[in-house]
Design an enzyme around this catalytic site. Structure first.
Site: not given
Ligand code: 15L
Length: 276
Positions: A48, A69, A108-110, A133, A137
């Site tokens: 975890d 993760g 991420s692209n986000h 999210y 990133k």
């Protein structure tokens, strides 16, 4: 053979990567959940990442880490905070304490999802996250920058598009990242002798790309795939979508809201058109 820790190894990207890199590296696969697929010779370690003691245990004795993760889509703040913010900090800090120099961070692209689709962006643009999210990133990219500058670690941030053999809609024509191109870029991230802190886009050589990925090409990336062969078919099937989402690179992430609001959002806090 180098030993590579992959966190989030039972997700889709982790599973593709474990298959693609199986012959090249000794893989230590880690996740909170069971692995979807067992691959001979790959060791599974349950962890975890929101617990520092777990990250200290799994990062011991590896040559590099691919830190997948955490949440891979928009989610509630508490979940993003513990898995993506605290989890990312724990993995980077545990790596530092265990003397692991190189980390590949699939961002991420986000992280840049609020750039419009008519804009071409490169690795130097200011982030414009489209979701909690996406913000997590951007946090990971910033932490990677700190660990490179302050501790001399080698941090390779890949702003991943959509990992798939085939694009699933019009937006994904611009951000398709095939498993073999993913494996090639990750191999560069592991092997390149001169990585300090880099941001690259994790996408194939798509004709409809909205990225200038020259930083990845400078490091030797030669993507083999282009989504264009699927374009006619995808465009024929595409239904008109949300008008705001259609304007931005992040698509539905710019309007997605996972948490039902106790009261309707005031108009001023809804996604707006911007010329930035
Ligand atoms: C991402 O960052 C996600 O990890 C993935 O699940 C896809 O949703 C992808 O972006 C996308 O934009 O298609």
């Amino acid at each position: 053979m180098k030993t590579i820790l992959i966190t989030g190894a039972s997700g889709d990207v982790g599973t593709h990567l474990r298959r693609e890199l199986a012959a090249k590296y000794q893989i230590r696969a880690s996740d909170l959940r069971d692995l979807k697929e067992k691959i001979k010779g790959q060791k599974f370690v349950r962890a975890d990442i929101s617990k520092f003691s777990d990250t200290l245990r799994i990062t011991k004795g590896v040559d590099a880490i691919v830190h997948l993760g955490g949440y891979s889509v928009e989610g509630p703040w508490e979940g993003i905070l513990s898995a993506n913010i605290i989890g990312c900090y724990n993995v980077f800090e545990a790596a530092r304490r265990n003397g692991v120099k190189r980390i590949l961070f699939p961002t991420s692209n986000h992280a840049t999802g609020f750039y419009r689709r008519d804009q071409t962006i490169d690795h130097r643009v200011y982030p414009k996250p489209d979701s909690r999210y996406g913000v997590s990133k951007v946090f990971g990219e910033a932490l990677a920058s700190l660990y490179a500058d302050k501790y001399g670690m080698e941090m390779f941030c890949m702003r991943i598009g959509n990992v798939n053999a085939v694009p699933i809609d019009k937006r994904r024509l611009s951000i398709l990242f095939t498993p073999r191109d993913l494996a090639q870029l990750v191999t560069i991230g592991i092997e390149h002798p001169a990585i300090r802190f880099e941001i690259v886009y994790g996408v194939s050589r798509n004709k409809r790309s909205w990225y200038d990925n020259s930083n990845a090409y400078r490091l030797g990336y030669k993507p083999q795939d282009d989504s264009e062969i699927f374009a006619a078919d995808i465009l024929r099937r595409e239904q008109p979508g949300d008008r705001t989402a259609e304007q931005y690179q992040g698509g539905m992430f710019v309007v997605a809201e996972e948490i039902p609001n106790p009261a309707p959002l005031p108009k001023s806090s809804r996604p707006c058109r911007t010329n930035r």
